[in-house]
Design an enzyme around this catalytic site. Structure first.
Site, PDB file in Angstrom:
ATOM      1  N   CYS A 146       0.819  -1.210   0.000  1.00  0.00           N
ATOM      2  CA  CYS A 146       0.000   0.000   0.000  1.00  0.00           C
ATOM      3  C   CYS A 146       0.859   1.269   0.000  1.00  0.00           C
ATOM      4  CB  CYS A 146      -0.907  -0.011   1.228  1.00  0.00           C
ATOM      5  SG  CYS A 146      -1.809   1.517   1.486  1.00  0.00           S
ATOM      6  N   TRP A 149      -7.734  -7.462   4.404  1.00  0.00           N
ATOM      7  CA  TRP A 149      -6.328  -7.672   4.735  1.00  0.00           C
ATOM      8  C   TRP A 149      -6.186  -8.804   5.753  1.00  0.00           C
ATOM      9  CZ3 TRP A 149      -3.145  -5.527   1.526  1.00  0.00           C
ATOM     10  CH2 TRP A 149      -3.384  -4.242   0.995  1.00  0.00           C
ATOM     11  N   VAL A 193     -11.934  -0.910   6.118  1.00  0.00           N
ATOM     12  CA  VAL A 193     -10.824  -1.382   6.949  1.00  0.00           C
ATOM     13  C   VAL A 193      -9.555  -1.210   6.129  1.00  0.00           C
ATOM     14  CG1 VAL A 193      -9.806  -3.394   8.069  1.00  0.00           C
ATOM     15  CG2 VAL A 193     -12.264  -2.980   8.246  1.00  0.00           C
ATOM     16  N   THR A 194      -8.766  -0.209   6.483  1.00  0.00           N
ATOM     17  CA  THR A 194      -7.625   0.186   5.665  1.00  0.00           C
ATOM     18  C   THR A 194      -6.333   0.189   6.474  1.00  0.00           C
ATOM     19  OG1 THR A 194      -7.987   2.528   6.186  1.00  0.00           O
ATOM     20  CG2 THR A 194      -9.100   1.652   4.222  1.00  0.00           C
ATOM     21  N   GLU A 251      -5.193   7.535   9.200  1.00  0.00           N
ATOM     22  CA  GLU A 251      -4.995   8.441   8.067  1.00  0.00           C
ATOM     23  C   GLU A 251      -3.491   8.674   7.880  1.00  0.00           C
ATOM     24  OE1 GLU A 251      -4.545  10.635   5.113  1.00  0.00           O
ATOM     25  OE2 GLU A 251      -6.590   9.920   5.491  1.00  0.00           O
ATOM     26  N   SER A 252      -2.949   8.170   6.781  1.00  0.00           N
ATOM     27  CA  SER A 252      -1.500   8.171   6.587  1.00  0.00           C
ATOM     28  C   SER A 252      -0.895   9.567   6.593  1.00  0.00           C
ATOM     29  CB  SER A 252      -1.140   7.465   5.279  1.00  0.00           C
ATOM     30  OG  SER A 252      -1.615   8.189   4.153  1.00  0.00           O
ATOM     31  N   TYR A 277      -5.602   5.679  -8.937  1.00  0.00           N
ATOM     32  CA  TYR A 277      -6.753   4.847  -8.575  1.00  0.00           C
ATOM     33  C   TYR A 277      -8.006   5.296  -9.319  1.00  0.00           C
ATOM     34  CZ  TYR A 277      -4.028   2.867  -4.735  1.00  0.00           C
ATOM     35  OH  TYR A 277      -3.080   2.208  -3.995  1.00  0.00           O
TER      36      TYR A 277
END
Length: 316
Positions: free
Chosen positions: A64, A97, A131-132, A148-149, A195
């Site tokens: 990812c 995942w 679900v990330t 949140e990256s 994306y």
């Protein structure tokens, strides 16, 4: 991809939901508390959580690009001992995942769970949503702090500085306006743009996203004329947020997502930026090309129904 509804997992939802025009719709992150050195609130008043040793855990996918950002900043700040990592496998199956080792995961050392959605419901048994990864987990309170990256890398930038983190500020105050402006364009048209092109369900939606993507790549290539870094005279958050997309572009997005107008290797300055960052100690170790290719080509049956993973390219 599936999602949780009132704490129950369902895989009936599409991998990549689109609107009536065929445009890919990315869901917002759910957990938005903020890790700070002293537990004070985040920059926009988010609930603060104090950074401590032996308290937090990071869940990621090596495939990812959003999770990859957090691994890069973790390495650059030397947070390996302060912040253990669990890696999900590359294949996103009917349960999302997976930690299961036979699918390439590391196993879950905290709870012995098989799937990441169990971590989410451990935090909130009634949760509804995607679900990330990444997931910043608080072992002390047994809950998700943030998923949140873009926010997690800013936390890592400063929160652990008093606990032995390496020096380095990747979001310096004097450059924040320029970084934010560049980040906004890159997110909309490049990070998420690949994306939007790859998951588009109608020709017009695909072409709109693809053209915006390459307009921004052309602009970035020109922007790098006479400079080594996107903002200022050193690596910043802007470079980190862009490079994880660049690393996946030729191996995946060019073919799998039909972003094939040009490759990154066709952009000499962008390609040199990627090579420059790969040469920084710690960054190359965060890259797993096998995980990257396996995830995309085997997790998106609507895009690649055969699940065949191409043998190339030889490198990024």
């Amino acid at each position: 991809m599936g999602q949780l509804t009132d704490g129950r997992w369902s895989n009936e939802q599409p991998v990549a939901p689109t609107d009536e025009k065929g445009d890919f719709q990315r869901a917002d992150s759910t957990f938005r508390d903020w890790l700070t050195a002293d537990g004070s609130p985040g920059p926009d008043g988010q609930r603060g959580v104090r950074a401590e040793a032996d308290r937090f855990h990071l869940y990621v996918s090596l495939a990812c690009p959003w999770a990859h950002r957090t691994l890069i900043v973790r390495a650059l700040k030397g947070l390996e001992d302060l912040l253990p990592v669990t890696v999900v496998g590359p294949i996103m199956g009917k349960h999302g995942w997976s930690f299961q080792e036979e699918f390439g995961g590391t196993g879950d050392p905290l709870y012995g769970f098989d799937h990441l959605h169990q971590i989410y419901t451990r935090s909130d048994p009634t949760m509804s949503g995607k679900v990330t990864v990444p997931v910043l987990w608080d072992r002390k309170e047994a809950r998700v702090v943030n998923n949140e990256s873009s926010e997690i890398i800013r936390m890592f930038n400063t929160a652990f500085d008093d606990l032995g983190a390496k020096p380095g500020d990747f979001y310096p105050a004097e450059l924040r306006g320029e970084i934010d402006a560049l980040n906004d364009r890159v997110y909309q048209t490049v990070n998420n743009g690949v994306y939007r092109a790859g998951f588009a369900k109608q020709q017009a939606a695909y072409e709109k996203a693809a053209r915006a993507l390459f307009e921004s790549l052309d602009w970035l290539e020109h922007h790098l004329d006479g400079r080594e870094w996107l903002v200022g005279d050193r690596m910043t958050e802007a470079d980190i947020r862009l490079v994880t997309t660049l690393m996946r572009f030729d191996p995946v997005y060019h073919g799998h997502f039909k972003c094939n107008w040009r490759r990154i290797v066709d952009y000499p300055r962008l390609h040199r930026l990627m090579e420059r960052m790969m040469a920084v100690p710690g960054i190359a170790e965060t890259v797993d090309l096998n995980h990257i290719k396996t995830h995309y080509y085997r997790s998106h049956p609507d895009v690649n129904p055969t699940g065949i993973v191409p043998i190339g390219p030889a490198s990024i």
